[in-house]
Design an enzyme around this catalytic site. Structure first.
Site, mmCIF file in Angstrom:
data_model
loop_
_atom_site.group_PDB
_atom_site.id
_atom_site.type_symbol
_atom_site.label_atom_id
_atom_site.label_comp_id
_atom_site.label_asym_id
_atom_site.label_seq_id
_atom_site.Cartn_x
_atom_site.Cartn_y
_atom_site.Cartn_z
ATOM 1 N N SER A 43 0.993 -1.153 -0.170
ATOM 2 C CA SER A 43 0.118 -0.079 -0.086
ATOM 3 C C SER A 43 1.002 1.405 -0.171
ATOM 4 O O SER A 43 1.629 1.541 -0.870
ATOM 5 C CB SER A 43 -1.173 -0.010 1.158
ATOM 6 N N ASP A 138 -9.021 -6.487 -4.478
ATOM 7 C CA ASP A 138 -8.274 -5.388 -3.802
ATOM 8 C C ASP A 138 -9.144 -4.176 -4.250
ATOM 9 O O ASP A 138 -9.352 -3.862 -5.186
ATOM 10 C CB ASP A 138 -6.946 -5.059 -4.308
ATOM 11 N N HIS A 172 -6.989 -6.197 0.144
ATOM 12 C CA HIS A 172 -5.739 -5.246 0.355
ATOM 13 C C HIS A 172 -5.079 -5.756 1.578
ATOM 14 O O HIS A 172 -5.478 -5.272 2.544
ATOM 15 C CB HIS A 172 -6.395 -3.739 0.487
#
Length: 346
Positions: A43, A138, A172
């Site tokens: 991320s 995601d 995610h």
């Protein structure tokens, strides 16, 4: 059968909290003589790994990117970061689309920075080995952004040096083979049991064949070190007072002959928020034990309303130079790696 994620995570937190209660002594980052520096991240940590690898390409051999995007994707604009380079504003406002990051413009920006000496020459990228991972589910950094990252890298890196995994029904998170939430779950600690050893796959892609990872608990030493040495008043610039270093037994002393890997956590994933889950369970340490890899876990921190989620600075919440060598966070981590590598600052 896998245990329910909330129960599993609650047990993990309790265990880590008990370990932490013993207290850790904060010390200076030790001087070492490791080599073969590589980076990875999830991320915001993925964006940080991309910009670190591009800016300091002469010093880095490869990168592992989980749920990130092209270099300087945000161009220093918060709205662009949240709606074009990710979907952190939520689905109704998400403007992510195939090609939406404008890779050609980012390639030109990279070239301009290199020409001006703000980053290393892009020719160094040709020898990098890069491993990419994008979860099919995601919702924070959709696959279209990762596809743009692959297209960006292909401007500089031979296709045979790029591995892109996008076949896992993962949300995610950092993919793991044994720890964390269910693979389709979104939430702390942002590590998910997807039957995929993400850390192992990226390390093997970057460094080539490795010995099988060590089983059982980590046998090395966790060092909590002072980050203020590398960035004065770090909490005023989105970095925590301390970071972590993992030293496997075979690298004790000066670490000669060992490799160095920097693992950047994602937003909401600092030790202060997830009780060192990233540092201890992201999957790197077993590979480090078996293959003489020192792992640096730098730590970000919240910065008021500008950065409430303890993200790394990939969108100019603290520094307009966030993506170049002179950036505060960039230079701080680079100085850490210099302390740990052959020929670095002592």
């Amino acid at each position: 059968m896998k245990s329910p994620a909330p129960i599993r995570y609650a047990f993990i937190l309790a265990t880590l909290a008990a370990a932490a209660s013993a207290g850790a002594r904060v010390v200076p980052l030790p001087a070492m003589k490791t080599g073969q520096l590589s980076v990875s991240g999830l991320s915001s940590g993925a964006y940080m790994a991309v910009q670190f690898g591009v800016a300091y390409s002469a010093s880095v051999v490869g990168a592992g990117i989980i749920a990130g995007g092209p270099y300087s994707c945000s161009r220093g604009n918060l709205s662009r970061a949240m709606m074009v380079c990710s979907c952190t504003t939520g689905t109704p406002w998400c403007a992510v689309s195939p090609g939406g990051t404008n890779v050609p413009a980012l390639v030109r920006l990279t070239g301009t920075h290199a020409e001006r000496g703000r980053i290393d020459a892009t020719s160094h990228l040709a020898r990098h080995r890069v491993w990419l991972f994008s979860g099919l589910l995601d919702s924070v950094v959709p696959m279209a952004v990762m596809n743009d990252l692959e297209a960006y890298y292909r401007h500089f890196i031979p296709p045979e040096n790029i591995s892109y995994r996008k076949d896992v029904r993962a949300e995610h998170a950092m993919p793991s083979d044994s720890f964390g939430n269910h693979c389709d779950h979104l939430g702390a600690p942002y590590i998910s049991d997807c039957d995929v050893d993400g850390a192992g796959e990226l390390l093997r892609w970057i460094y080539g064949p490795l010995a099988p990872k060590a089983s059982g608990p980590a046998t090395g030493r966790f060092v909590e070190f002072d980050q203020a040495e590398f960035l004065p008043k770090p909490t005023e610039h989105g970095m925590a007072p301390t970071g972590w270093l993992y030293i496997p037994p075979a690298c004790e002393g000066d670490g000669t002959g060992c490799k160095l890997h920097v693992a950047f956590h994602g937003c909401k994933q600092t030790s202060a928020l997830v009780k060192e889950a990233w540092v201890r369970h992201a999957g790197y340490n077993g590979w480090a034990d078996a293959n003489r890899i020192v792992v640096l876990y730098p730590q970000a921190a919240p910065l008021g309303y500008k950065n409430p989620n303890s993200c790394w600075d990939w969108f100019n919440y603290d520094d307009p130079d966030f993506a170049v060598k002179s950036g505060r966070q960039m230079r701080a981590v680079k100085r850490m790696t210099e302390r740990l590598t052959v020929g670095g600052n002592r």
